[in-house]
Structure formats: C-alpha cells, structure tokens
Write a protein that holds these residues in place. Structure first.
Motif, PDB file in Angstrom:
ATOM      1  N   PHE A 255      29.623  40.115  41.925  1.00 13.69           N
ATOM      2  CA  PHE A 255      30.112  39.321  40.954  1.00 13.69           C
ATOM      3  C   PHE A 255      30.477  38.159  41.602  1.00 13.69           C
ATOM      4  CE2 PHE A 255      31.659  41.749  37.112  1.00 13.69           C
ATOM      5  CZ  PHE A 255      30.041  42.146  36.822  1.00 13.69           C
ATOM      6  N   GLN A 256      30.161  36.543  41.645  1.00 10.53           N
ATOM      7  CA  GLN A 256      30.083  35.533  42.738  1.00 10.53           C
ATOM      8  C   GLN A 256      30.992  34.385  42.065  1.00 10.53           C
ATOM      9  OE1 GLN A 256      29.636  35.097  46.541  1.00 10.53           O
ATOM     10  NE2 GLN A 256      29.471  38.288  46.562  1.00 10.53           N
ATOM     11  N   SER A 257      31.037  33.752  41.215  1.00  7.95           N
ATOM     12  CA  SER A 257      31.098  32.756  40.245  1.00  7.95           C
ATOM     13  C   SER A 257      31.308  33.636  38.535  1.00  7.95           C
ATOM     14  CB  SER A 257      30.293  31.732  40.585  1.00  7.95           C
ATOM     15  OG  SER A 257      28.987  31.610  39.685  1.00  7.95           O
ATOM     16  N   VAL A 258      31.959  33.294  38.404  1.00  6.54           N
ATOM     17  CA  VAL A 258      33.143  32.518  36.671  1.00  6.54           C
ATOM     18  C   VAL A 258      33.193  32.152  35.554  1.00  6.54           C
ATOM     19  CG1 VAL A 258      34.265  34.563  35.862  1.00  6.54           C
ATOM     20  CG2 VAL A 258      33.849  35.374  37.488  1.00  6.54           C
ATOM     21  N   ALA A 259      32.641  32.009  34.744  1.00  8.78           N
ATOM     22  CA  ALA A 259      33.305  31.617  34.317  1.00  8.78           C
ATOM     23  C   ALA A 259      33.797  31.699  32.699  1.00  8.78           C
ATOM     24  CB  ALA A 259      32.020  30.254  33.334  1.00  8.78           C
ATOM     25  N   ALA A 260      35.191  31.228  32.088  1.00  4.34           N
ATOM     26  CA  ALA A 260      35.596  31.475  31.471  1.00  4.34           C
ATOM     27  C   ALA A 260      35.666  30.803  30.075  1.00  4.34           C
ATOM     28  CB  ALA A 260      37.050  32.065  31.250  1.00  4.34           C
ATOM     29  N   VAL A 261      35.294  31.518  28.403  1.00  4.51           N
ATOM     30  CA  VAL A 261      34.607  30.640  27.583  1.00  4.51           C
ATOM     31  C   VAL A 261      35.460  30.221  26.714  1.00  4.51           C
ATOM     32  CG1 VAL A 261      33.001  29.312  26.100  1.00  4.51           C
ATOM     33  CG2 VAL A 261      32.608  30.318  28.188  1.00  4.51           C
ATOM     34  N   PRO A 262      36.459  29.813  25.702  1.00  5.67           N
ATOM     35  CA  PRO A 262      37.369  29.808  24.729  1.00  5.67           C
ATOM     36  C   PRO A 262      36.422  29.860  23.562  1.00  5.67           C
ATOM     37  CG  PRO A 262      37.471  28.015  25.516  1.00  5.67           C
ATOM     38  CD  PRO A 262      36.579  28.296  27.154  1.00  5.67           C
ATOM     39  N   LEU A 263      36.519  30.401  22.421  1.00 12.02           N
ATOM     40  CA  LEU A 263      36.293  30.734  21.067  1.00 12.02           C
ATOM     41  C   LEU A 263      36.806  30.170  20.528  1.00 12.02           C
ATOM     42  CD1 LEU A 263      34.496  34.740  21.538  1.00 12.02           C
ATOM     43  CD2 LEU A 263      33.379  31.617  22.690  1.00 12.02           C
ATOM     44  N   THR A 264      37.021  28.660  19.907  1.00 12.80           N
ATOM     45  CA  THR A 264      37.693  27.987  19.130  1.00 12.80           C
ATOM     46  C   THR A 264      37.222  27.303  18.391  1.00 12.80           C
ATOM     47  OG1 THR A 264      37.337  25.934  19.904  1.00 12.80           O
ATOM     48  CG2 THR A 264      38.978  27.215  21.549  1.00 12.80           C
TER      49      THR A 264
ATOM     50  N   VAL B 157      35.309  29.625  37.974  1.00 12.26           N
ATOM     51  CA  VAL B 157      35.712  30.090  39.093  1.00 12.26           C
ATOM     52  C   VAL B 157      34.258  29.821  40.290  1.00 12.26           C
ATOM     53  CG1 VAL B 157      36.352  32.535  41.227  1.00 12.26           C
ATOM     54  CG2 VAL B 157      37.479  31.769  38.178  1.00 12.26           C
ATOM     55  N   HIS B 158      34.584  29.128  41.017  1.00 13.09           N
ATOM     56  CA  HIS B 158      32.166  28.913  41.824  1.00 13.09           C
ATOM     57  C   HIS B 158      32.766  29.565  42.317  1.00 13.09           C
ATOM     58  CE1 HIS B 158      31.846  24.941  39.191  1.00 13.09           C
ATOM     59  NE2 HIS B 158      33.425  25.133  39.445  1.00 13.09           N
ATOM     60  N   ASP B 159      33.580  30.313  43.405  1.00 15.16           N
ATOM     61  CA  ASP B 159      33.659  30.924  44.380  1.00 15.16           C
ATOM     62  C   ASP B 159      34.543  32.067  44.050  1.00 15.16           C
ATOM     63  OD1 ASP B 159      33.257  32.417  46.764  1.00 15.16           O
ATOM     64  OD2 ASP B 159      32.916  30.713  47.938  1.00 15.16           O
ATOM     65  N   VAL B 160      34.482  33.545  43.714  1.00 13.04           N
ATOM     66  CA  VAL B 160      35.046  34.332  43.526  1.00 13.04           C
ATOM     67  C   VAL B 160      36.061  34.885  44.763  1.00 13.04           C
ATOM     68  CG1 VAL B 160      35.441  36.936  43.663  1.00 13.04           C
ATOM     69  CG2 VAL B 160      33.720  35.289  41.408  1.00 13.04           C
ATOM     70  N   ASN B 161      35.262  34.701  45.927  1.00 19.90           N
ATOM     71  CA  ASN B 161      35.565  34.604  47.017  1.00 19.90           C
ATOM     72  C   ASN B 161      36.988  34.138  47.731  1.00 19.90           C
ATOM     73  OD1 ASN B 161      35.662  37.252  49.395  1.00 19.90           O
ATOM     74  ND2 ASN B 161      34.468  36.090  50.583  1.00 19.90           N
ATOM     75  N   GLU B 162      36.645  32.578  47.567  1.00 21.70           N
ATOM     76  CA  GLU B 162      37.690  31.415  48.347  1.00 21.70           C
ATOM     77  C   GLU B 162      38.929  31.130  46.727  1.00 21.70           C
ATOM     78  OE1 GLU B 162      37.801  30.964  50.900  1.00 21.70           O
ATOM     79  OE2 GLU B 162      35.731  32.153  51.329  1.00 21.70           O
ATOM     80  N   ASP B 163      38.842  31.807  45.548  1.00 20.15           N
ATOM     81  CA  ASP B 163      39.067  30.670  44.550  1.00 20.15           C
ATOM     82  C   ASP B 163      40.922  31.703  44.731  1.00 20.15           C
ATOM     83  OD1 ASP B 163      40.737  30.017  42.365  1.00 20.15           O
ATOM     84  OD2 ASP B 163      39.134  29.275  41.046  1.00 20.15           O
ATOM     85  N   PRO B 164      41.901  30.701  44.845  1.00 13.51           N
ATOM     86  CA  PRO B 164      43.080  31.925  45.062  1.00 13.51           C
ATOM     87  C   PRO B 164      43.611  32.197  43.352  1.00 13.51           C
ATOM     88  CG  PRO B 164      43.134  29.762  45.170  1.00 13.51           C
ATOM     89  CD  PRO B 164      41.611  29.465  45.524  1.00 13.51           C
ATOM     90  N   SER B 165      43.117  31.952  42.472  1.00 15.12           N
ATOM     91  CA  SER B 165      43.713  32.284  41.089  1.00 15.12           C
ATOM     92  C   SER B 165      42.793  33.500  40.789  1.00 15.12           C
ATOM     93  CB  SER B 165      42.777  31.090  40.008  1.00 15.12           C
ATOM     94  OG  SER B 165      41.476  30.555  40.246  1.00 15.12           O
ATOM     95  N   PHE B 166      41.585  33.579  41.454  1.00 15.64           N
ATOM     96  CA  PHE B 166      41.175  35.195  40.975  1.00 15.64           C
ATOM     97  C   PHE B 166      41.386  36.008  41.919  1.00 15.64           C
ATOM     98  CE2 PHE B 166      37.359  37.339  39.351  1.00 15.64           C
ATOM     99  CZ  PHE B 166      37.183  37.254  38.165  1.00 15.64           C
TER     100      PHE B 166
END
Length: 891
Positions: free
Chosen positions: A617-626, A596-605
């Motif tokens: 927090f302004q941006s987020v990265a979700a990393v799968p541990l596979t 999520v590059h912009d927390v304030n704008e991304d509708p999925s967040f």
C-alpha cells in the motif's frame, strides 16, 4: 514652217503634243502597226530626221530584235526591250506602253533611254516600275478628261483602265470609286491647279477599293509646258492601314490622356528658364488652383501651394535628381524630379539642364495602409514576442525567418544563430526529420495541421508538445512559408489521463451507489461497497469498520481485497493517543475524508506504515460514513501507488460516504420498525431552553410528539399544552431559534399546535438509527423517550442527543416487547403497504382534523405544512387510502 509646227500639224491632238513637249526624254507615239504619228524634239534629235518621220516605221529608226512594240500591241501591257538607234547605232532601252480605246490598242507610247546618260538609261525601267508600283496614277487634262491611268489603278479599284481613260473625271463618281463630297473636293483641287493657284493638293478620303471600302491619299500635281498647266497628275496611295493605325494611336493617346488626367499622378515639365510648359494628370482643383494658371508661369508659382515642388525643380534644373514628399490640401504626394538635356553624354551629370520634369503620385492611401500594416506588424510581433509558446516562421526552404523569445529560451540559442538556419541545423535526427515532414505536408496541401510530438526536455525526460503548423501567404496569395506554434501539453496530457481515470473512478463510485439499492441490510451494504472498490483496477483493498462504544476502537466488520491479513496487524482508535490521530480517527472525528498521499513519507501514518508497505500500500483514503450528524462507520481504501487520490476523487468519496451513511441509517431504522423487541431509552435534557423555563415558571406541562419528517431536513411536530392556557405554547414556541412555521389547530382536543422545525432532535435520532417517540417538559426538565433496535449502539444515540442538546443524560435503558399496534409489520398489514411519504401525509391529515366533520384543516394548509404542492398532497393521500383499503379487504 518650224519643226514643232510640222509636228503639231502631224498630231491631231494638241494635248498629245503638249504632253510630248513636257517629256524630257526621247518619246514618240506610234500606231498599232508601228508607224510614227507624233514625237518630241529629243526623239527627232536622236532619229536625225524631222518631217520625214511622219508615217515612218519605228522599226526603221530603232533596231530592237525583241520588238517590244508588237508585244505591247498583242498583250496590251507595257513592254521593254533593248536595241540601237539608226544610223548612229547608239544603244538604247525601248519602253512601249499601249493606249487602249474600246478594248483595243489604238496607239503605243514609246520612250527611249540612251545609255550615254545613266539617268536616261533607267527611265524606261522607272516608268515600268511606276506601273508595277502599288500606287495608282492617272492624268487629267484641262477638259477634265482622264487621258491615261496606270496599271496600279486597276489593282486599286479592280476596274480596268480602259473604262476610265478618255472619259470625264465624273466617271469616278459614277463607278462608285468616290462619293459626291470627295468628287466635289477633287474638282475644286483641279480648278485650283489649272488656275495656278497652288502647286499641289492633297486629299485623304474614303474610296471603294478592290477589297472593299478603304482610305486613300490623293496627291495632285500640275503638268506644265511653257509656263502653262496642261494637265494634272494624281498619284493615289492606299493609306487604309496607315489611317487605321493613326486612328488607333490617336484613340490610345486620348485614352492615355484621360487616364493620366484621372490618375492621382501629376506630371509637370519646365523649360531651362524654369517656366512651366506642360501640366497633366492629378486634379488640380484639389490644389485650389487651375492648371491653366501654371502654364507659362515660373515654377515659383507653386510656392503658395507646395514649396517642396519649387525646391525640387530648382535642383533638377541644376542637374540634380531628387525626390520629395509633400502634403497638399490634406493629401500626401511623393514627387520625383529629373533633369533632361537635349544632347551630350547621357551618363554624365550636366552642370545645368535644358529643362526639368516632375512626376508626383498621391500616396495618401498607400501611406495610410503602410502605417496600418506597420502598426499591425508591430502588434503581431508584440503578440508573438509576448507569447509564452515558442513561435517561428520559416520560408518554403525551411529557413527560420522569425523566432520569438520563448523559442530562443527553450533551445538556448541566440537569434542570430537561429535566423537563416533550418531545423536540421538546430536539431538532431530523428526530431528534425519528423518536424520537416509535418512542414512539407502543410506546404503540399495548403492546409493547417495539428500534431503531437514527444521531444526530449534536456534533463533526461521528455515533453509532449502540440505543434500547430499553418501556411502563410504573400500579397499575391502564394504560399511563402509556414508559421508554427509549439505548446507544451505535458501537464495537460497528465490532467487528461487523470480526468479519464477520474471519470472511470466516478463511474465506479456511481456504480457502487446504484448497487446499494439492492442491499437491504447493513452487512450487505458494506460488502457491496468493499467488493466494488477492491475489484477495480485502481484500488487494492477496502474495508469498513464501526466504533465500539466501550473502548472507542474502530473494529473492521467487512473487507475485500488480497490483503485481509493487514487488518489483523493494526489497531485504530478514534480518540487521539496511541494508535490514534491517524487518517481513520481524524476522518471519524471530523466527518471529512482524510488522505495519506504517500505512506512512506506521511508522519501521521507511522504506526501503520510497516504493515501497509508489506502489503504494497502506497496511499490511503479514510472515508467517514455519515448521515446527518451521525457517523455510522468508516471506509478505508488503499492503492498501490503514491498520490492515487486526486481532489476530484476525494470529492467522489465524500459523496459515496454520505450515500453509504444514509443507506446504513435506513437499514438500522428498518430493523427498528420491523423488530418485535426494542431498546427503550430515556434521556433527561436540562439547561436553559424556552420550554424548560416556561414549564418551571408557569408550572405546566408540554408534550411534543407525532414527529413527521418532510424529506427536506424539516420535521413537523405536534405540541400539547397542559396546566396552562394553550396560547402559552404559541409564545414559547416562537422563542425557538429553529422554528420555521407554527399553526394553531382548531380541534377541541389536543394537540394544540403544529410546529415545523429545522435542526430537530427527532431528525438527529433518526440519523442515528433510532426513533424519537415523544418529548415531555415539566418542572424545568425535558424528557425524551426513544426507541432503538435491541443491538443498537447506545453511545451513538447518546452522541446524537448531545449533538442537539449538550446538557443531556441517559437516565433509563430497558429492553421491551413492542405492545403498540404494529403498523409496520411486513405481512398483510396496512403499515407494510405504505411508503414513508404516504405514511407522513396520512399522519399529518389525521392529527390536523382533516377527517373530522366539518374538516378542521384543508388540503392546501396541510400541503403547506409539508412544503409540497396541494396536488401532490392529494395524490399521496389517495394512494395511502387505497393501500389501507387494500390491506383491509384483501386480508
């Protein structure tokens, strides 16, 4: 007896008498005491006496107070005085010239210049000036005796006159004044003059002068009396310098002619009638003609060679100056035609000319070079104009001479305004001052310079511009100005900063990976990763969670950073729906990093936006541990700025997720092999598979066990066939799409085949932290027996089985105390001392009959089955043997 007869009788020497007769002015010869010995008629007329002059004293006839005669005898030099002739008392100038013999004065020649005749009054002075002149004069009589020589003779040769007067002319050769050839030519001249064959004779020759060898000019003229030549006077002039200049001039003319002949220049002159009277220069052979063919010919002779020359001459003869360019024999010439006149106003244009001259120069090479330069200039201008970067050329004073379109577009001015202006005219301070300082530095050092400047962009922002300034030189290599190229590197600088940041982030990721090697438990692994990320200057917060199989909720297990309360306020489901569908659930389901590059704008967040913004927090990265097909958890990373995660950072996190997933799987597997109690699971595999179908049709049983991973995503399995011919196992195994290699074992007992498989279910189970013990297929149904840690996520293991065989059901689950030999115990037993590779090599060797006698498989065959070199196989085998023996004897 006549007066002349009396005088001749009084004079013993007839030559003297003849010489006196040859002199027009009053002249007498006196002895050193002043007595008159001889005279001519004008002297007798002035003295008013005839025969009584013999023996008379000169002082009685001419009253001269200064007594020049006595002074001439005393000094042996010519003297002049003023007096009066007796008895008329007529004023006269007296010139006395001594005649020497044997180093003494034997006679004096006295000449009177009477004031009544202006010319006669100057005679004595003239004769004195002859003696004083630079020329040497001497007289030769018919007997070839030098009768007299001037003082100039001594100045010329350095030889006193008394050494030659009265001697034969041959003395000139004896004294080394002239050589034999010159002397012979002089004798021929004397004979010709005495014979009256010529009235003059000139000889230019080398002679010995006082200052050394030189060149003299001899002018020989006859002395006549009553039609007879009585002597020859030779006036000798030093012409050494004149001849040297003449030789130099001749040499220069010769060199000039040679140069003109060799130069690619043609000069042609024509007279007023249009006839060619001079040709010089240029190789006429190149014109397929001879210059001699043109001399005297009309200018029309050039018609066949070059008609333009004819037209140019015609215009010049009509008084018109013109030029023409012509091609002759493949060469290009430029000719200039000029009329010339013999007189009149030089500035007036004549109606016709006295002649014409044409000068033509070969300009072939110059024309070619000019064409090349023009082409290169056009190409250069095309390059300059097509460049997207502004390019300018300035003279040494800073005035713009050349600007390209990019420059004009950037400054929004037209070319006419810019050309001729300076940077101070176009840009305000301090920009123009800095630009001029850079340019002056280049002019002073003569070296190019590259600088970076921050300039306003016109929209309130700024640009970072890289300026490359270099000197440019003229044909004489003198610096004539500078050329500057401006490149907008704002984006490049941003990327450079991003790369530096990325390098540091990648270093952080690598450091986190290295730190994992010291973490042996799942909790230690997760804490290491979260703490490393949260402690960096780039990220604020990190957490790792795992999915609970009961409600599919992602529950945080470990976190690091100043916003731990954030996790208490959010809920994340990995299934779509409420609190699902965000980056974390999408990353868990897809196995790919989500950002999520912009927390304030991304509708999925949106469900988590408020809590994230409250924590900055302004941006987020979700990393799968596979690892493999299994996701062991999810890593969340938070930054305090939008667009904090670049594409390369995301790639780095993908690698980190895989490494952490592998570490978590390894830790889970380690717990499995070290645990005293395990969870035993049984899965039924139905559906159409080659072994299910074969067991049903042939009413037989297949068992697959003793799986060994080779380390490159391949698994070695051992197949046993019961209730049917073992060859049935080979035919069925070859129908497997993931079979890579099949080898028949020669042992008398099971197993019968060694199978090397890719995409094996044993591999899927290992990635999920479980161990597949064996698989049994009979009556068309397959059963997989699995061991897992007592606290294992059964849903995760079930997902791993379904990933490989979609029609799979869990049919039994029980906790059991391990009863088989614990080769994996950690204290003092054999299994604890073996590495995974050593264990795989020993297990493969054992089940393939390597330890039977005779051996049922050699090392090369076993190495091929493990896809390693035979030397590597033997190395692991020996080390494994050593570890087993150490465990046995050391205990």
């Amino acid at each position: 007896m006549s007066e002349r007869t009396e005088r001749r009788e009084a004079v013993a020497d007839p030559v003297v008498a003849e010489l006196l007769d040859a002199v027009d002015g009053p002249t007498a010869v006196c002895d050193p005491s002043g007595g008159i010995r001889a005279w001519n008629d004008p002297f007798a007329d002035e003295a008013g006496a005839t025969s009584e002059l013999v023996g008379s004293a000169f002082s009685d006839l001419v009253d001269c107070p200064s007594d020049p005669l006595a002074r001439a005898v005393d000094t042996a030099e010519r003297t002049i005085g003023s007096g009066a002739v007796e008895p008329t008392d007529r004023p006269a100038t007296v010139a006395c010239r001594p005649v020497e013999r044997d180093e003494s004065v034997t006679a004096v020649v006295v000449t009177l210049s009477l004031d009544s005749d202006p010319f006669e009054n100057e005679r004595a002075l003239y004769e004195a000036s002859v003696d004083a002149a630079a020329d040497a004069v001497y007289v030769v009589d018919r007997s070839y005796t030098i009768r007299t020589a001037s003082d100039g003779f001594t100045r010329f040769t350095g030889i006193p006159t008394e050494r030659v007067e009265g001697r034969d002319v041959d003395c000139l050769r004896e004294l080394g004044i002239v050589d034999g050839d010159v002397f012979q030519e002089g004798m021929r001249a004397l004979r010709a003059l005495f014979a009256g064959e010529t009235d003059s004779w000139n000889i230019t020759s080398e002679a010995r002068l006082e200052d050394g060898p030189g060149i003299v000019e001899n002018r020989l003229s006859p002395i006549e009396r009553e039609g007879a030549v009585v002597g020859v006077v030779n006036a000798v002039r030093d012409v050494t310098e004149r001849e040297r200049r003449r030789e130099e001039l001749a040499a220069n003319r010769e060199r000039l002619a040679a140069i003109l002949d060799d130069l690619p220049v043609m000069m042609v002159a024509a007279d007023e009638e249009g006839r060619i009277e001079h040709c010089q220069g240029m190789d006429f052979d190149a014109m397929v003609c001879d210059r001699d063919d043109f001399l005297g010919a009309p200018v029309e002779a050039f018609q066949s060679v070059c008609p333009d020359l004819v037209g140019g001459f015609e215009r010049a003869l009509a008084g018109e100056t013109s030029t023409a360019t012509a091609t002759i024999a493949g060469r290009t010439y430029k000719a200039c035609f000029e009329p010339f006149t013999g007189g009149g106003d030089a500035e007036a244009v004549p109606a016709s000319a006295d002649g014409a001259i044409a000068v033509a120069i070969d300009i072939t090479d110059r024309t070619r070079r000019e064409a090349e330069l023009q082409t290169r200039e056009q190409e250069l201008r095309a390059v300059i104009e097509s460049s997207p970067d502004p390019i300018v050329m300035q003279d040494v004073e800073g005035r713009y001479q050349v600007v390209n379109e990019a420059m004009l577009t950037n400054i929004e001015l037209d070319r006419e305004t810019v050309v001729g202006s300076t940077s101070g005219d176009l840009f305000g301070d301090p920009v123009s001052q800095r630009m001029e300082a850079h340019r002056r530095s280049v002019l002073e050092t003569g070296r190019a310079r590259v600088v970076e400047e921050e300039l306003p962009d016109g929209d309130g922002g700024s640009l970072i511009v890289q300026l490359t300034i270099a000197p440019y030189h003229g044909p004489d290599r003198d610096v004539q100005g500078t050329v500057s190229i401006a490149r907008d590197i704002t984006e490049l600088e941003r990327q450079r900063d991003e790369l530096e940041t990325l390098a540091e982030i990648q270093g952080l990721v690598q450091e986190s990976m290295r730190a994992l090697t010291g973490a042996t438990t799942s909790e230690a692994i997760k804490e290491t990763v979260c703490e490393r990320l949260a402690d960096s200057e780039y990220y604020e917060f990190a957490w790792i969670g795992r999915v609970e199989s009961s409600d599919r909720e992602l529950r945080p297990e470990v976190s690091a950073g100043p916003a731990e309360g954030y996790l208490d306020s959010i809920t994340v489901n990995v299934d779509a729906g409420d609190n699902g569908g965000g980056p974390a659930s999408e990353a868990y389901r897809s196995g790919e990093v989500q950002v999520v590059h912009d927390v304030n704008e991304d509708p999925s967040f949106k469900p988590w936006r408020e809590a994230a913004l409250e924590n900055g927090f302004q941006s987020v990265a979700a990393v799968p541990l596979t690892h493999g097909s299994t996701t062991h958890g999810l890593l969340g990373v938070y930054a305090d700025r939008p667009n904090a995660f670049s594409r390369r950072e995301i790639d780095g996190f993908e690698t980190l997720g895989e490494v952490v997933g592998f570490a978590l799987a390894a830790a889970q597997y380690r717990r499995l092999v070290e645990a005293d109690s395990v969870l035993e699971l049984e899965f039924e595999v139905r559906g159409e598979t080659p072994f299910n179908d074969a067991s049903r049709r042939h009413d037989c049983r297949f068992e697959i066990d003793h799986a060994v991973r080779t380390g490159d995503d391949r698994v070695v399995n051992y197949l046993t066939v019961e209730g049917a011919d073992p060859e049935l196992g080979e035919s069925v195994a070859r129908d497997l799409p993931n079979l890579e290699q099949l080898r028949r074992l020669d042992g008398e007992v099971a197993p019968h085949y060694e199978m090397t498989l890719t995409d094996s279910v044993f591999q899927y189970l290992a990635d999920a932290g479980a161990r597949g013990k064996r698989g049994v297929v009979e009556d068309g149904v397959g059963t997989m027996f699995v061991e897992a840690p007592a606290d294992a996520d059964v849903r995760q293991i079930t997902d791993a089985m379904n990933e490989r065989f979609p029609d799979t059901n869990l049919v039994a689950k029980r906790e059991a105390h391990r009863t088989d030999p614990p080769w994996w115990h950690a204290h003092g037993d054999i299994g604890a001392r073996l590495t995974d590779r050593q264990r795989a090599v020993l297990k493969t060797a054992y089940y393939n009959g390597y330890y039977e006698w005779p051996r049922e498989a050699d090392s090369e065959t076993l190495a091929d089955s493990l896809d390693i070199a035979s030397t590597t196989f033997l190395q692991h085998l020996r080390k494994g043997h050593r570890r087993v023996l150490e465990a046995m004897f050391d205990s």
